[in-house]
Design an enzyme around this catalytic site. Sequence first.
Site, PDB file in Angstrom:
ATOM      1  N   TYR A 155      33.825  33.555  43.416  1.00 47.76           N
ATOM      2  CA  TYR A 155      34.942  34.878  43.772  1.00 47.76           C
ATOM      3  C   TYR A 155      34.574  35.438  44.887  1.00 47.76           C
ATOM      4  O   TYR A 155      35.594  35.340  45.840  1.00 47.76           O
ATOM      5  CB  TYR A 155      34.616  35.692  42.565  1.00 47.76           C
ATOM      6  CG  TYR A 155      35.874  36.889  42.442  1.00 47.76           C
ATOM      7  CD1 TYR A 155      36.814  36.522  42.283  1.00 47.76           C
ATOM      8  CD2 TYR A 155      35.371  38.196  42.861  1.00 47.76           C
ATOM      9  CE1 TYR A 155      37.973  37.650  42.057  1.00 47.76           C
ATOM     10  CE2 TYR A 155      36.247  39.053  42.910  1.00 47.76           C
ATOM     11  CZ  TYR A 155      37.599  38.984  42.712  1.00 47.76           C
ATOM     12  OH  TYR A 155      38.346  39.960  42.642  1.00 47.76           O
ATOM     13  N   LYS A 159      37.149  35.180  48.302  1.00 47.19           N
ATOM     14  CA  LYS A 159      37.577  36.681  48.802  1.00 47.19           C
ATOM     15  C   LYS A 159      37.333  36.777  50.201  1.00 47.19           C
ATOM     16  O   LYS A 159      37.989  37.181  50.874  1.00 47.19           O
ATOM     17  CB  LYS A 159      37.286  37.758  47.888  1.00 47.19           C
ATOM     18  CG  LYS A 159      37.652  37.775  46.378  1.00 47.19           C
ATOM     19  CD  LYS A 159      39.323  37.713  46.617  1.00 47.19           C
ATOM     20  CE  LYS A 159      39.899  38.082  45.034  1.00 47.19           C
ATOM     21  NZ  LYS A 159      41.460  38.006  45.036  1.00 47.19           N
TER      22      LYS A 159
END
Length: 259
Positions: A155, A159
């Site tokens: 993640y 991002k």
Amino acid sequence: MKRVEGKIALVTGAANGLGRATAAVLAREGALVLLTDIDDAGGEAAAEGIRAAGGKARYCHHDASSPDDWASVLARLDEAHGRLDILVNNAGGGTYNDIETVSLEQWRRIMAINLDATFIGTQSAIRWMKNTGGGNIINVSSVAAFSAAPNLAAYCAAKAGINMLSKSAAVYCGQKGYNIRINVVHPGLIETRSGVEMARLATGAARDEDAIAMFTALHPIGRIGQPDDIANGILYLASDESRFVTASSLIIDGGFTAV
């Protein structure tokens, strides 16, 4: 005067949470909004809520990680309106896995729904907007792009990738003279269903209230965020008020990353 009056906007991941709030704020400020998601019931309800409040909105099923779905959604917009003024690439998500336990399958899925989806949407919008007078693209990243969480390996990487993809694309569009601005929003912990779930997983708390209390203590402002805190930041970037802003990162996190 409404801040995005007459604009055509597309918000991905709009059935719930930040996407739903963003679609509502853009509609309230005068945009016609196409909400997309894979949660058809939630998406239809969100669009109906906007219409009931006097706004203009439609819902369309859309897997943001699918190039074919992007082509279909944009073709519908082109047929109906001939242009796209505002794109909010909000769809995303993740699972809690550290670098030792995350599988390649999980890694690829998290990349697909976050970084790949943003890439496809940004590229597709640029190719269209450059021929219709320009537009604004707002890509939703996370404070995880700057603050490394040990159990969010994929993640965090996705991002962070959204951040630099957006900056590179913004510089490219500026140099080409396309009149397309591209910016990134980095939310902190927001009180949404997925946000609270992630907080519980991160803290190991048994109750939502305990997880929220633990994260509140990490925010100098004294609370965690609400969806409209992010939606209002996106509205600013989507409006002409930010006409000199591109390739920028807007961190909306109550001071979380400053500590």
